[in-house]
Design a protein around this motif. Structure first.
Motif, PDB file in Angstrom:
ATOM      1  N   VAL A 260      -7.447  38.786  48.287  1.00  0.00           N
ATOM      2  CA  VAL A 260      -8.846  39.036  46.757  1.00  0.00           C
ATOM      3  C   VAL A 260      -8.382  37.410  45.934  1.00  0.00           C
ATOM      4  CG1 VAL A 260      -8.462  39.809  44.428  1.00  0.00           C
ATOM      5  CG2 VAL A 260      -7.986  41.517  46.229  1.00  0.00           C
ATOM      6  N   MET A 261      -9.363  36.169  45.743  1.00  0.00           N
ATOM      7  CA  MET A 261     -10.005  35.352  45.234  1.00  0.00           C
ATOM      8  C   MET A 261     -10.623  36.126  43.846  1.00  0.00           C
ATOM      9  SD  MET A 261     -11.913  32.217  46.571  1.00  0.00           S
ATOM     10  CE  MET A 261     -10.481  32.128  47.738  1.00  0.00           C
ATOM     11  N   LEU A 262     -10.330  35.652  42.844  1.00  0.00           N
ATOM     12  CA  LEU A 262     -10.467  35.862  41.784  1.00  0.00           C
ATOM     13  C   LEU A 262     -11.162  34.461  40.841  1.00  0.00           C
ATOM     14  CD1 LEU A 262      -7.771  37.000  39.549  1.00  0.00           C
ATOM     15  CD2 LEU A 262      -9.407  38.209  39.957  1.00  0.00           C
ATOM     16  N   VAL A 263     -12.466  34.494  40.761  1.00  0.00           N
ATOM     17  CA  VAL A 263     -12.869  33.452  40.026  1.00  0.00           C
ATOM     18  C   VAL A 263     -14.113  34.168  38.998  1.00  0.00           C
ATOM     19  CG1 VAL A 263     -13.834  32.813  42.635  1.00  0.00           C
ATOM     20  CG2 VAL A 263     -15.021  34.156  41.070  1.00  0.00           C
ATOM     21  N   HIS A 264     -15.013  33.042  38.105  1.00  0.00           N
ATOM     22  CA  HIS A 264     -15.584  33.098  37.309  1.00  0.00           C
ATOM     23  C   HIS A 264     -14.332  33.990  35.854  1.00  0.00           C
ATOM     24  CE1 HIS A 264     -18.680  34.324  34.486  1.00  0.00           C
ATOM     25  NE2 HIS A 264     -19.769  34.154  35.685  1.00  0.00           N
ATOM     26  N   GLY A 265     -14.085  33.008  35.353  1.00  0.00           N
ATOM     27  CA  GLY A 265     -13.010  33.629  34.068  1.00  0.00           C
ATOM     28  C   GLY A 265     -12.134  31.826  33.907  1.00  0.00           C
TER      29      GLY A 265
ATOM     30  N   ILE B 222     -16.428  29.902  33.069  1.00  0.00           N
ATOM     31  CA  ILE B 222     -17.428  31.121  33.019  1.00  0.00           C
ATOM     32  C   ILE B 222     -17.970  29.872  33.321  1.00  0.00           C
ATOM     33  CG2 ILE B 222     -18.867  32.328  31.548  1.00  0.00           C
ATOM     34  CD1 ILE B 222     -15.583  33.634  30.811  1.00  0.00           C
ATOM     35  N   GLY B 223     -19.651  29.849  33.979  1.00  0.00           N
ATOM     36  CA  GLY B 223     -20.479  29.714  34.225  1.00  0.00           C
ATOM     37  C   GLY B 223     -20.089  28.533  35.814  1.00  0.00           C
ATOM     38  N   GLY B 224     -22.006  27.858  35.910  1.00  0.00           N
ATOM     39  CA  GLY B 224     -21.629  26.717  37.037  1.00  0.00           C
ATOM     40  C   GLY B 224     -21.247  27.635  38.221  1.00  0.00           C
ATOM     41  N   SER B 225     -22.099  29.345  38.718  1.00  0.00           N
ATOM     42  CA  SER B 225     -21.192  29.865  39.842  1.00  0.00           C
ATOM     43  C   SER B 225     -22.159  29.098  40.840  1.00  0.00           C
ATOM     44  CB  SER B 225     -21.116  31.419  39.769  1.00  0.00           C
ATOM     45  OG  SER B 225     -20.697  31.926  38.490  1.00  0.00           O
ATOM     46  N   CYS B 226     -20.364  29.059  41.735  1.00  0.00           N
ATOM     47  CA  CYS B 226     -21.240  28.092  43.388  1.00  0.00           C
ATOM     48  C   CYS B 226     -19.958  29.036  44.341  1.00  0.00           C
ATOM     49  CB  CYS B 226     -21.685  26.766  43.392  1.00  0.00           C
ATOM     50  SG  CYS B 226     -22.327  25.924  44.446  1.00  0.00           S
ATOM     51  N   VAL B 227     -20.378  29.481  45.062  1.00  0.00           N
ATOM     52  CA  VAL B 227     -19.876  29.355  46.263  1.00  0.00           C
ATOM     53  C   VAL B 227     -19.644  29.597  47.377  1.00  0.00           C
ATOM     54  CG1 VAL B 227     -17.802  31.094  47.107  1.00  0.00           C
ATOM     55  CG2 VAL B 227     -18.071  31.870  45.146  1.00  0.00           C
ATOM     56  N   LEU B 228     -19.083  28.601  48.515  1.00  0.00           N
ATOM     57  CA  LEU B 228     -19.597  27.747  49.949  1.00  0.00           C
ATOM     58  C   LEU B 228     -19.207  28.617  50.841  1.00  0.00           C
ATOM     59  CD1 LEU B 228     -21.354  25.857  51.494  1.00  0.00           C
ATOM     60  CD2 LEU B 228     -19.224  24.415  51.263  1.00  0.00           C
ATOM     61  N   ILE B 229     -19.946  29.647  51.649  1.00  0.00           N
ATOM     62  CA  ILE B 229     -19.591  30.655  53.003  1.00  0.00           C
ATOM     63  C   ILE B 229     -19.923  29.983  54.221  1.00  0.00           C
ATOM     64  CG2 ILE B 229     -19.333  33.237  53.972  1.00  0.00           C
ATOM     65  CD1 ILE B 229     -19.754  34.182  51.217  1.00  0.00           C
ATOM     66  N   GLU B 230     -19.485  28.958  54.919  1.00  0.00           N
ATOM     67  CA  GLU B 230     -18.985  28.672  56.671  1.00  0.00           C
ATOM     68  C   GLU B 230     -18.829  29.103  57.477  1.00  0.00           C
ATOM     69  OE1 GLU B 230     -19.647  24.184  55.916  1.00  0.00           O
ATOM     70  OE2 GLU B 230     -17.813  25.112  54.690  1.00  0.00           O
ATOM     71  N   ALA B 231     -19.599  29.156  58.753  1.00  0.00           N
ATOM     72  CA  ALA B 231     -19.221  29.998  59.626  1.00  0.00           C
ATOM     73  C   ALA B 231     -19.972  29.115  60.861  1.00  0.00           C
ATOM     74  CB  ALA B 231     -18.890  31.657  59.928  1.00  0.00           C
TER      75      ALA B 231
ATOM     76  N   VAL C 107     -13.859  37.744  46.878  1.00  0.00           N
ATOM     77  CA  VAL C 107     -13.646  36.882  46.146  1.00  0.00           C
ATOM     78  C   VAL C 107     -14.765  38.400  44.617  1.00  0.00           C
ATOM     79  CG1 VAL C 107     -15.521  35.214  44.661  1.00  0.00           C
ATOM     80  CG2 VAL C 107     -14.538  36.057  47.570  1.00  0.00           C
ATOM     81  N   MET C 108     -14.039  38.204  43.391  1.00  0.00           N
ATOM     82  CA  MET C 108     -14.560  38.651  42.665  1.00  0.00           C
ATOM     83  C   MET C 108     -14.302  38.177  41.418  1.00  0.00           C
ATOM     84  SD  MET C 108     -12.157  42.745  41.514  1.00  0.00           S
ATOM     85  CE  MET C 108     -10.394  42.226  40.686  1.00  0.00           C
ATOM     86  N   GLU C 109     -15.264  38.486  40.524  1.00  0.00           N
ATOM     87  CA  GLU C 109     -15.148  37.482  38.473  1.00  0.00           C
ATOM     88  C   GLU C 109     -13.830  38.384  38.014  1.00  0.00           C
ATOM     89  OE1 GLU C 109     -16.762  39.086  35.839  1.00  0.00           O
ATOM     90  OE2 GLU C 109     -18.390  40.779  36.253  1.00  0.00           O
ATOM     91  N   SER C 110     -13.875  37.361  37.180  1.00  0.00           N
ATOM     92  CA  SER C 110     -12.844  37.647  36.086  1.00  0.00           C
ATOM     93  C   SER C 110     -13.206  37.532  34.558  1.00  0.00           C
ATOM     94  CB  SER C 110     -11.356  37.356  36.649  1.00  0.00           C
ATOM     95  OG  SER C 110     -11.426  35.806  36.618  1.00  0.00           O
ATOM     96  N   THR C 111     -13.932  37.736  34.927  1.00  0.00           N
ATOM     97  CA  THR C 111     -14.234  36.967  32.913  1.00  0.00           C
ATOM     98  C   THR C 111     -13.641  38.061  31.761  1.00  0.00           C
ATOM     99  OG1 THR C 111     -16.580  36.946  33.991  1.00  0.00           O
ATOM    100  CG2 THR C 111     -16.802  37.499  31.375  1.00  0.00           C
ATOM    101  N   CYS C 112     -14.051  39.629  32.055  1.00  0.00           N
ATOM    102  CA  CYS C 112     -13.074  40.533  30.973  1.00  0.00           C
ATOM    103  C   CYS C 112     -11.733  40.328  31.613  1.00  0.00           C
ATOM    104  CB  CYS C 112     -14.007  41.155  30.897  1.00  0.00           C
ATOM    105  SG  CYS C 112     -15.680  40.499  29.469  1.00  0.00           S
ATOM    106  N   CYS C 113     -11.113  39.750  32.316  1.00  0.00           N
ATOM    107  CA  CYS C 113      -9.729  40.468  33.269  1.00  0.00           C
ATOM    108  C   CYS C 113      -8.437  40.943  32.480  1.00  0.00           C
ATOM    109  CB  CYS C 113      -9.386  40.073  34.328  1.00  0.00           C
ATOM    110  SG  CYS C 113      -9.194  38.282  33.539  1.00  0.00           S
ATOM    111  N   ALA C 114      -8.975  40.292  30.888  1.00  0.00           N
ATOM    112  CA  ALA C 114      -7.452  40.197  29.711  1.00  0.00           C
ATOM    113  C   ALA C 114      -8.414  41.600  29.335  1.00  0.00           C
ATOM    114  CB  ALA C 114      -7.497  39.166  29.405  1.00  0.00           C
ATOM    115  N   GLU C 115      -9.359  41.972  28.822  1.00  0.00           N
ATOM    116  CA  GLU C 115      -9.860  42.807  28.107  1.00  0.00           C
ATOM    117  C   GLU C 115      -9.966  44.282  28.503  1.00  0.00           C
ATOM    118  OE1 GLU C 115     -13.676  41.447  27.089  1.00  0.00           O
ATOM    119  OE2 GLU C 115     -12.789  39.301  26.930  1.00  0.00           O
TER     120      GLU C 115
ATOM    121  N   ASP D 284     -26.776  30.591  34.752  1.00  0.00           N
ATOM    122  CA  ASP D 284     -25.300  30.735  34.753  1.00  0.00           C
ATOM    123  C   ASP D 284     -25.028  30.762  36.458  1.00  0.00           C
ATOM    124  OD1 ASP D 284     -25.025  33.035  34.333  1.00  0.00           O
ATOM    125  OD2 ASP D 284     -22.500  32.742  34.103  1.00  0.00           O
ATOM    126  N   HIS D 285     -25.850  31.714  37.290  1.00  0.00           N
ATOM    127  CA  HIS D 285     -25.509  31.438  38.773  1.00  0.00           C
ATOM    128  C   HIS D 285     -26.762  31.287  39.349  1.00  0.00           C
ATOM    129  CE1 HIS D 285     -21.866  34.383  38.431  1.00  0.00           C
ATOM    130  NE2 HIS D 285     -22.542  34.472  37.412  1.00  0.00           N
TER     131      HIS D 285
END
Length: 673
Positions: A630-635, A238-247, A426-434, A289-290
């Motif tokens: 689905v890809m999970l990030v930010h968790g 959690i923190g330092g979010s960054c996603v590279l997208i290329e085409a 690409v989905m955040e998952s900060t509270c995916c267990a709550e 953090d974003h």
């Protein structure tokens, strides 16, 4: 001699003070000493003088002598000594009066000095605040000037206004996703211009994002537009979010945030992006953090485009300025101690980053090289957006931080049609267990707790993140507890002013300061504000005004400190919660390099008001987008793995958190790293 006189029958049986008797009958005693030899003999026999008083022994020998001349000499000597003693006593009293006078003058001077020093500290604090405010205003002026000089921003604002939420006759807001392109304002504008509504919107869209003009037919070699997605930060943390997208030949970053810590760090794998040119960075929202690393990117790539919603563009400069200030303070502190440490960027870098910002309202498409992007409301905080990136027929949706419930300051997310059935989510998952309680329940719990403390005459300190959480808390207090005084302090107060100005031209502008909510006046309010609520930074109790308030409120048995959000393991807030569970007596806090030990007597609790979707909310988002993968990030990895299994049970195809591109996608059930 006095004791002998007082033992005579005439004076016996009555209480007498020997010293007072000597003072009153001095002449009588001396006369008796001269006249009566027997008295002198008795005194010489009974008198005991310690060996360590030779002067007294010598004088007594003279005064008690049987020789009359020796006695007279002793009396003259005693009188001389007495005069000398009186003179010394007089001089001593005069000296003591002078000393007392000097001490009083010194105390007055010290008091004036302390008062002057306090005034100087206050003046310095006011000057620092004024300098900070001038810098912020300078950046705001630069932002406004940039907007005035950028026709694309004006057209984008107009297009966004045409698609903005309208109020129904009964006053209920109608979300954009339920408003067609031929909403009343569009229809009116089309009627005035004499063209069809759809054509008007299409023309404005073409200005914002010019379509490709087919070239003359000829044989050309083209690149295949295949999307590549690679998380560079905030993937399994959690923190330092960054996603590279290329085409094709286009490289785009979604977010470039700082990793929390001392010092704050860039996205973990940002060097992979810096190995080549970057066309733009799209910022989902203004939390550090974003967005916190964006100025450093602009410094390395001066022509970098920075794209975000209008609200985020207006909020980011304050966050960047604060980060630059903290990094510079840390650098100077380290140099004072002979240590090394460089800031990631400075104030001038922030101004350069502001000039590179481009605003895109929700629902407006923007072309970036071979990619097309569109932003949609993500809830979470004011201006937060999810991103749909398209290359040819392929689409990837990046949620950013997202929530579906309505808050006091912002509504929930709105998934647009262009995001549905995308190739990748690409989905955040900060509270995916709550599983969170209903927001109304959590708000009611907080309101009751504050009311209990206030009714008992205490103060409530709520350390809060300056952007989003502080404004949410202030609005809750204003709307639910209008009789309770509330102070906003630190950067939270500055950001609140931005919230009000950003929403001023909306149908329902945010009014936060006013009524029972006021800006704090430090340092006076630290001691004079004795009952009510204080909302201030930092949210993790790592420094700033929150520490100054905690030093005064935590020792009060009738007061309370309520933490309201995520606490990093090493933060002051996390340590406070652990110490409260252990019933510790003090909290040690590092306040800008100075350790402070604060007595713990106040009530300490966590009052979670998360602005992230919980497990149920994330499942709803995944179902609504219905992406191919689905890809999970930010968790946190362990929680992501468990949540991925639940998604698979619900027939969502998971791909590992890592590189994704056509032909090399993760297989169903692929484990998360």
């Amino acid at each position: 001699m006095a004791e002998v006189f007082l033992s005579r029958p005439a004076l016996a049986g009555r209480e007498h003070d020997v010293d007072q008797f000597v003072t009153a009958q001095r002449e009588t005693l001396i006369e008796a000493l001269v006249r009566f030899q027997g008295l002198r003999d008795r005194l010489r026999r009974d008198l005991r003088i310690p060996d360590d008083q030779p002067e007294s022994r010598a004088l007594a020998t003279l005064l008690l002598s049987s020789d009359h001349d020796v006695l007279q000499a002793g009396l003259r000597l005693a009188e001389q000594l007495n005069r000398t003693d009186r003179l010394q006593q007089t001089r001593l009293r005069r000296h003591q009066r002078k000393v007392d006078d000097l001490r009083a003058r010194l105390e007055r001077a010290n008091g004036r000095n302390e008062h002057t020093a306090a005034d100087l500290r206050n003046t310095r604090a006011i000057l620092e605040e004024a300098e900070k405010r001038v810098e912020e205003l300078d950046i705001q002026v630069s932002t406004l000037q940039r907007r005035l000089d950028d026709p694309d921003s004006s057209v984008a604002d107009l297009l966004g206004a045409l698609r903005r939420t309208f109020d129904t006759p009964d006053g209920d807001p109608v979300p954009d996703r339920r408003t067609s392109a031929v909403a009343p304002l569009v229809a009116l504008a089309a009627k005035v211009t004499g063209i069809e509504p759809e054509a008007l919107v299409a023309a404005l869209q073409a200005i914002v994002s010019p379509p490709d003009i087919p070239p003359e037919p000829r044989v050309t070699v083209t690149r295949e537009l295949q999307l590549r997605v690679l998380p560079l930060g905030g993937a399994t943390e959690i923190g330092g979010s960054c996603v590279l997208i290329e085409a094709g030949g286009t490289r785009l970053l979604v977010d470039a945030g700082l990793r929390p810590g001392d010092p704050a760090q860039p996205p973990r794998d940002i060097d992979q992006a810096l190995s080549g040119p970057i066309d733009a960075v799209v910022v989902t929202h203004a939390h550090t953090d974003h967005c916190g690393y964006v100025p450093a990117l602009v410094e390395r790539m001066p022509r970098l485009r920075v794209i975000a919603t209008p609200a985020t563009v207006r909020l980011m400069p304050a966050m960047w300025t604060d980060s630059a200030k903290l990094m510079d303070l840390r650098r100077r502190t380290h140099r004072e101690w002979g240590a090394s440490g460089e800031a990631l960027y400075h104030g001038d870098t922030v101004k350069a980053a502001v000039q590179r910002c481009e605003e895109i309202p929700y629902g407006v498409r923007r072309r970036i090289g071979d990619l097309t992007l569109e932003l949609f409301p993500a809830g979470h905080i004011l201006g937060a957006a999810g991103v749909v990136v398209q290359a040819g027929e392929q689409r990837v949706v990046v949620t950013g931080d997202i929530s579906g419930f309505r808050q006091e300051s912002v509504d929930g997310y709105e998934i647009p049609d262009v995001a549905r059935e995308a190739d990748l989510l690409v989905m955040e998952s900060t509270c995916c267990a709550e599983i969170h309680d209903a927001r109304e329940t959590r708000v009611n719990d907080l309101v009751r707790a504050v009311e209990d403390v206030y009714s008992a005459g205490g103060r409530v300190l709520i350390p809060a993140f300056a952007l989003g959480r502080a404004q949410e808390l202030a609005l809750i207090m204003r709307n639910r507890l209008p009789h309770v005084p509330v102070l906003l302090d630190g950067m939270a107060a500055d950001i609140t002013s931005s919230f009000e100005s950003i929403t001023a031209d909306r149908g329902s502008p945010l009014r936060i300061v006013g009524g029972n909510v006021k800006r704090a006046n430090r340092p006076d309010d630290l001691d004079q504000f004795t009952s009510g609520v204080v909302i201030t930074t930092s949210g993790m109790l790592t420094g700033g005004p929150a520490v100054q308030w905690a030093a005064r409120i935590l020792p009060e048995a009738n007061s309370a400190l309520f933490l309201s959000g995520y606490q990093d393991e090493e933060s002051g807030g996390a340590r406070l919660l652990r110490l409260a569970e252990e019933h510790a007596s003090h909290l040690p806090i590092d306040d800008h390099g100075v350790e402070r030990r604060i007595p713990l007597r106040a009530r300490i609790e966590m009052m979670r008001l998360s602005a992230h979707a919980d497990k149920r909310g994330l499942l709803e988002i995944a179902d609504e987008v219905a992406a191919q993968q689905v890809m999970l990030v930010h968790g946190i990895p362990s929680r992501q793995r468990d949540f991925a299994k639940i998604l698979e049970i619900r027939h969502h195809r998971m791909t590992p958190t890592g590189l994704w591109h056509n032909g090399q996608r993760g297989a169903p059930g692929s484990p998360l790293p």
